[in-house]
Design a protein around this motif. Structure first.
Motif, PDB file in Angstrom:
ATOM      1  N   VAL A  19       0.784  -1.228  -0.241  1.00 37.01           N
ATOM      2  CA  VAL A  19       0.030  -0.070  -0.069  1.00 37.01           C
ATOM      3  C   VAL A  19       0.754   1.074  -0.004  1.00 37.01           C
ATOM      4  CG1 VAL A  19      -1.766   1.338   1.259  1.00 37.01           C
ATOM      5  CG2 VAL A  19      -1.983  -0.947   1.156  1.00 37.01           C
ATOM      6  N   SER A  20       2.052   1.294   0.826  1.00 42.81           N
ATOM      7  CA  SER A  20       2.714   2.496   1.085  1.00 42.81           C
ATOM      8  C   SER A  20       3.387   2.832  -0.101  1.00 42.81           C
ATOM      9  CB  SER A  20       3.338   2.472   2.203  1.00 42.81           C
ATOM     10  OG  SER A  20       2.596   2.198   3.221  1.00 42.81           O
ATOM     11  N   THR A  21       3.825   1.705  -1.032  1.00 41.38           N
ATOM     12  CA  THR A  21       4.571   2.218  -2.460  1.00 41.38           C
ATOM     13  C   THR A  21       3.477   2.037  -3.640  1.00 41.38           C
ATOM     14  OG1 THR A  21       4.893  -0.248  -2.468  1.00 41.38           O
ATOM     15  CG2 THR A  21       6.693   1.035  -1.368  1.00 41.38           C
TER      16      THR A  21
ATOM     17  N   VAL B 267      -4.106   4.331  10.087  1.00 45.25           N
ATOM     18  CA  VAL B 267      -2.924   5.163   9.973  1.00 45.25           C
ATOM     19  C   VAL B 267      -2.821   5.617  11.125  1.00 45.25           C
ATOM     20  CG1 VAL B 267      -1.512   6.581   8.684  1.00 45.25           C
ATOM     21  CG2 VAL B 267      -3.349   5.300   7.398  1.00 45.25           C
ATOM     22  N   VAL B 268      -1.436   5.426  11.951  1.00 44.18           N
ATOM     23  CA  VAL B 268      -0.977   6.249  13.102  1.00 44.18           C
ATOM     24  C   VAL B 268      -0.191   7.387  12.431  1.00 44.18           C
ATOM     25  CG1 VAL B 268       0.352   6.085  15.210  1.00 44.18           C
ATOM     26  CG2 VAL B 268      -0.744   4.232  14.342  1.00 44.18           C
ATOM     27  N   LEU B 269      -0.625   8.745  12.778  1.00 42.72           N
ATOM     28  CA  LEU B 269      -0.001   9.952  12.412  1.00 42.72           C
ATOM     29  C   LEU B 269       1.252  10.313  13.146  1.00 42.72           C
ATOM     30  CD1 LEU B 269      -3.301  11.952  11.924  1.00 42.72           C
ATOM     31  CD2 LEU B 269      -1.937  10.735  10.231  1.00 42.72           C
ATOM     32  N   PRO B 270       2.046  10.798  12.647  1.00 41.52           N
ATOM     33  CA  PRO B 270       3.377  11.347  13.245  1.00 41.52           C
ATOM     34  C   PRO B 270       3.360  11.661  14.599  1.00 41.52           C
ATOM     35  CG  PRO B 270       3.286  12.104  10.970  1.00 41.52           C
ATOM     36  CD  PRO B 270       2.184  11.730  11.365  1.00 41.52           C
ATOM     37  N   ASP B 271       2.170  12.381  15.075  1.00 40.24           N
ATOM     38  CA  ASP B 271       2.028  12.746  16.467  1.00 40.24           C
ATOM     39  C   ASP B 271       1.523  11.713  17.283  1.00 40.24           C
ATOM     40  OD1 ASP B 271      -0.641  12.813  15.796  1.00 40.24           O
ATOM     41  OD2 ASP B 271      -0.903  14.993  15.998  1.00 40.24           O
ATOM     42  N   GLY B 272       1.034  10.355  16.956  1.00 40.75           N
ATOM     43  CA  GLY B 272       0.609   9.402  17.659  1.00 40.75           C
ATOM     44  C   GLY B 272      -0.805   9.021  17.628  1.00 40.75           C
ATOM     45  N   ARG B 273      -1.611  10.153  16.905  1.00 39.02           N
ATOM     46  CA  ARG B 273      -3.147   9.840  16.940  1.00 39.02           C
ATOM     47  C   ARG B 273      -3.388   8.908  15.703  1.00 39.02           C
ATOM     48  NH1 ARG B 273      -5.343  15.603  14.855  1.00 39.02           N
ATOM     49  NH2 ARG B 273      -3.219  15.500  13.729  1.00 39.02           N
TER      50      ARG B 273
ATOM     51  N   LEU C 280     -10.692   2.763   8.241  1.00 34.10           N
ATOM     52  CA  LEU C 280     -10.660   1.508   7.982  1.00 34.10           C
ATOM     53  C   LEU C 280     -12.082   1.082   7.439  1.00 34.10           C
ATOM     54  CD1 LEU C 280      -8.508  -0.515   7.540  1.00 34.10           C
ATOM     55  CD2 LEU C 280      -9.434  -1.558  10.014  1.00 34.10           C
ATOM     56  N   PHE C 281     -12.429   1.758   6.251  1.00 34.43           N
ATOM     57  CA  PHE C 281     -14.061   1.494   5.888  1.00 34.43           C
ATOM     58  C   PHE C 281     -13.997   0.441   5.181  1.00 34.43           C
ATOM     59  CE2 PHE C 281     -13.931   6.356   6.269  1.00 34.43           C
ATOM     60  CZ  PHE C 281     -14.641   6.214   7.482  1.00 34.43           C
TER      61      PHE C 281
ATOM     62  N   ALA D 149     -19.161   8.727  -0.519  1.00 34.38           N
ATOM     63  CA  ALA D 149     -18.950   9.903  -1.081  1.00 34.38           C
ATOM     64  C   ALA D 149     -18.985  10.993   0.028  1.00 34.38           C
ATOM     65  CB  ALA D 149     -19.794  10.282  -2.125  1.00 34.38           C
ATOM     66  N   SER D 150     -18.728  10.739   1.330  1.00 37.16           N
ATOM     67  CA  SER D 150     -19.143  11.641   2.375  1.00 37.16           C
ATOM     68  C   SER D 150     -17.744  12.321   2.892  1.00 37.16           C
ATOM     69  CB  SER D 150     -19.222  10.545   3.620  1.00 37.16           C
ATOM     70  OG  SER D 150     -18.348   9.693   4.196  1.00 37.16           O
ATOM     71  N   GLY D 151     -17.246  13.256   1.945  1.00 40.96           N
ATOM     72  CA  GLY D 151     -16.143  14.077   2.260  1.00 40.96           C
ATOM     73  C   GLY D 151     -14.750  13.580   1.546  1.00 40.96           C
ATOM     74  N   TYR D 152     -13.729  14.122   1.992  1.00 41.96           N
ATOM     75  CA  TYR D 152     -12.181  13.886   1.314  1.00 41.96           C
ATOM     76  C   TYR D 152     -11.905  12.596   1.475  1.00 41.96           C
ATOM     77  CZ  TYR D 152     -11.930  19.022   1.198  1.00 41.96           C
ATOM     78  OH  TYR D 152     -11.995  20.402   0.867  1.00 41.96           O
ATOM     79  N   ASP D 153     -11.416  11.700   0.353  1.00 43.83           N
ATOM     80  CA  ASP D 153     -11.031  10.430   0.545  1.00 43.83           C
ATOM     81  C   ASP D 153      -9.679  10.325   1.096  1.00 43.83           C
ATOM     82  OD1 ASP D 153     -10.800   7.962   0.161  1.00 43.83           O
ATOM     83  OD2 ASP D 153     -10.874   7.751  -1.931  1.00 43.83           O
ATOM     84  N   ILE D 154      -9.303  10.746   2.247  1.00 46.83           N
ATOM     85  CA  ILE D 154      -8.108  10.952   2.901  1.00 46.83           C
ATOM     86  C   ILE D 154      -7.176   9.542   2.663  1.00 46.83           C
ATOM     87  CG2 ILE D 154      -6.837  11.502   5.007  1.00 46.83           C
ATOM     88  CD1 ILE D 154      -8.356  13.932   3.718  1.00 46.83           C
ATOM     89  N   LYS D 155      -7.744   8.661   2.763  1.00 46.39           N
ATOM     90  CA  LYS D 155      -6.625   7.324   2.696  1.00 46.39           C
ATOM     91  C   LYS D 155      -5.775   7.350   1.394  1.00 46.39           C
ATOM     92  CE  LYS D 155      -9.676   4.145  -0.042  1.00 46.39           C
ATOM     93  NZ  LYS D 155     -10.788   5.085  -0.147  1.00 46.39           N
ATOM     94  N   GLN D 156      -6.188   8.075   0.309  1.00 48.08           N
ATOM     95  CA  GLN D 156      -5.545   7.864  -0.969  1.00 48.08           C
ATOM     96  C   GLN D 156      -4.140   8.682  -0.582  1.00 48.08           C
ATOM     97  OE1 GLN D 156      -6.285   6.167  -3.300  1.00 48.08           O
ATOM     98  NE2 GLN D 156      -8.556   5.848  -3.292  1.00 48.08           N
ATOM     99  N   LEU D 157      -4.190   9.587   0.257  1.00 51.77           N
ATOM    100  CA  LEU D 157      -2.647  10.280   0.387  1.00 51.77           C
ATOM    101  C   LEU D 157      -1.729   9.312   0.990  1.00 51.77           C
ATOM    102  CD1 LEU D 157      -4.007  13.635   2.300  1.00 51.77           C
ATOM    103  CD2 LEU D 157      -3.170  13.443  -0.117  1.00 51.77           C
TER     104      LEU D 157
END
Length: 471
Positions: free
Chosen positions: A145-147, A169-175, A180-181, A187-195
């Motif tokens: 996934v990460s590559t 995903v664990v963010l750099p600050d630990g959050r 995990l849908f 279609a409910s908002g930005y598709d953040i996982k793609q980043l």
């Protein structure tokens, strides 16, 4: 910040395994799959849960300790190698399958699951993982996934951007970012996982993946073609899509020298007994073997009528098909045995792919590096996935770096960019290629990517100095 004894004590107190050395950790952590990138990590952490990853990153962010996430360390771009004494965060012990919905075919698995193990499990339920790589015995789904791994059946199943439904995903600050849908439409908002798909651990740590599996095929077959020139491969691809339609799952090619290297260094028999300038492997996956055989026979007849092939063979027995795929998957390994392989992974319109090979050979000959025995470069070859315009260029030399790398870079990246290509197709940017991103991405787009990095990781602890940070 260097890792102190107090830091190691804190990590051990989390209940995780910790490996550390006053010098360097063993090569399995500090050397990439091709032996090109050498790291200097002294500490490796082995969490078993998302909460432990969260605690680790929160601590590292607070104390400005840099982190490199690692799975199977099967990459060839240096993205998982520590170059600045970073802590290795190894996810191999996070290897549980959390769920597989037998009705929808949606799998939820932790990032440390080895791809081949995951696929074997999926097959017991009548499914298959849509991505397949030569490194399947070693690579892990989190790294895939990460590559944004492409692989051998991209033509049929597409990219991770389409197959992945959700991520943890664990963010750099630990959050913990819980996206995990397991729904296929949202279609409910930005598709953040793609980043995070293709971010190579620069924005956070992928700890779990929800992926849409493909049904196991009821029938499979492989055809291997021998052809005289590259233009005939292109025509064969057009006919394959017309004749095989929905059942085609892979269309691979390689040239004669690639074939010779696998025979010489791996000891495998060539898929065809005769020698040819180019070889093509075509796989079909369908539901009815009789139906698929008829389509394959019609396709081969069309090839013969147009005079496109010199020889061909069809395998329908599983052992025969496995042997053919093994031959193809060992191509890079055979090159690396023959010398120090500078590997370039490009997306490039197929009409320019053979032109690239000729241009590289000419360029290196002009530089006095290739063309006769004893010069620094022994082989220049191409092979790849013609169905998705992904070409692998190998320049085999006496050593890594040096005059060969100076001659090739940035020249080859400029050439690819000027012909509408991408400097990285499926291996990622890693430790080195970010500096060449400007040849295939605009300044505005590069700055947008850098701004995303700054937003998620303002302290630059995640895989620093790599990926877009080098652009």
């Amino acid at each position: 910040t260097p890792v102190s004894k107090a830091d190691i004590k804190y990590f051990a107190g989390l209940g995780i395994s910790v490996e550390h050395s006053d010098e360097q950790l063993e090569a399995s952590f500090n050397v990439d799959a091709l032996g090109k990138y050498q790291g200097d990590a002294q500490v490796a952490l082995f969490p078993t849960s998302t909460r432990q990853v969260s605690d680790i990153l929160a601590y590292c962010n607070q104390h400005r300790i840099s982190v490199v996430t690692q799975g199977g360390n099967s990459g060839v771009a240096g993205g998982a190698i520590a170059h600045r004494g970073e802590v290795i965060l190894c996810l191999r012990d996070m290897n549980k399958v959390r769920d597989l919905d037998a009705i929808t075919g949606v799998l939820v698995a932790e990032s440390g699951c080895v791809l081949e193990d995951l696929d074997n499990y999926a097959q017991t339920q009548g499914y298959t993982v849509p991505v397949d790589l030569g490194a399947r015995k070693r690579c892990m789904i989190g790294g895939n996934v990460s590559t944004n791994a492409g692989g051998l059946r991209y033509l049929r199943y597409g990219s991770m951007h389409g197959s992945v439904l959700g991520l943890e995903v664990v963010l750099p600050d630990g959050r913990i970012l819980d996206s995990l849908f397991t729904l296929k439409k949202d279609a409910s908002g930005y598709d953040i996982k793609q980043l995070f798909i293709g971010a190579e651990g620069t924005l956070g740590v992928v700890t779990a993946v929800a992926i849409s599996l493909a049904p196991m095929p009821g029938a499979s077959q492989l055809a291997v073609l021998g052809l005289q020139d590259f233009s005939k491969i292109q025509r064969a691809y057009v006919l394959a899509r017309q004749s095989l339609g929905e059942i085609i799952s892979a269309f691979e090619f390689w040239e004669r020298r690639c074939n010779e290297l696998v025979v010489q260094y791996e000891g495998y028999d060539s898929p065809l007994s005769s020698s040819h300038e180019f070889y093509v492997l075509i796989e079909t996956r369908g539901a009815c073997l009789q139906h698929d055989m008829e389509k394959m026979d019609w396709f081969l007849e069309r090839l013969q009528k147009e005079g496109l092939v010199e020889n061909s063979g069809v395998a329908r027995d599983k052992d025969d098909m496995d042997r053919t795929w093994l031959f193809r998957s060992q191509m890079a390994h055979a090159h690396s045995k023959s010398g120090h392989m500078h590997v370039y992974d490009f997306s490039l319109p197929s009409k320019y792919q053979y032109e690239l090979l000729l241009a590289v050979k000419s360029h290196l000959e002009t530089a006095g590096l290739y063309g006769t025995p004893g010069l620094p470069v022994s082989d220049v070859t191409i092979f790849g996935h013609i169905g998705d315009d992904n070409i692998h260029l190998q320049v085999v030399a006496k050593e890594f770096g040096g005059v060969v790398e100076e001659a090739m870079e940035p020249w080859v990246y400029e050439w690819v960019g000027s012909h509408g290509g991408s400097v990285a197709a499926e291996h990622g940017l890693g430790a080195h290629k970010g500096q060449f991103l400007k040849y295939s991405k605009s300044p505005v787009l590069i700055e947008a990517m850098k701004s995303i990095k700054r937003l998620f990781d303002p302290n630059d602890i995640m895989n620093p100095g790599k990926h877009v940070s080098r652009a």
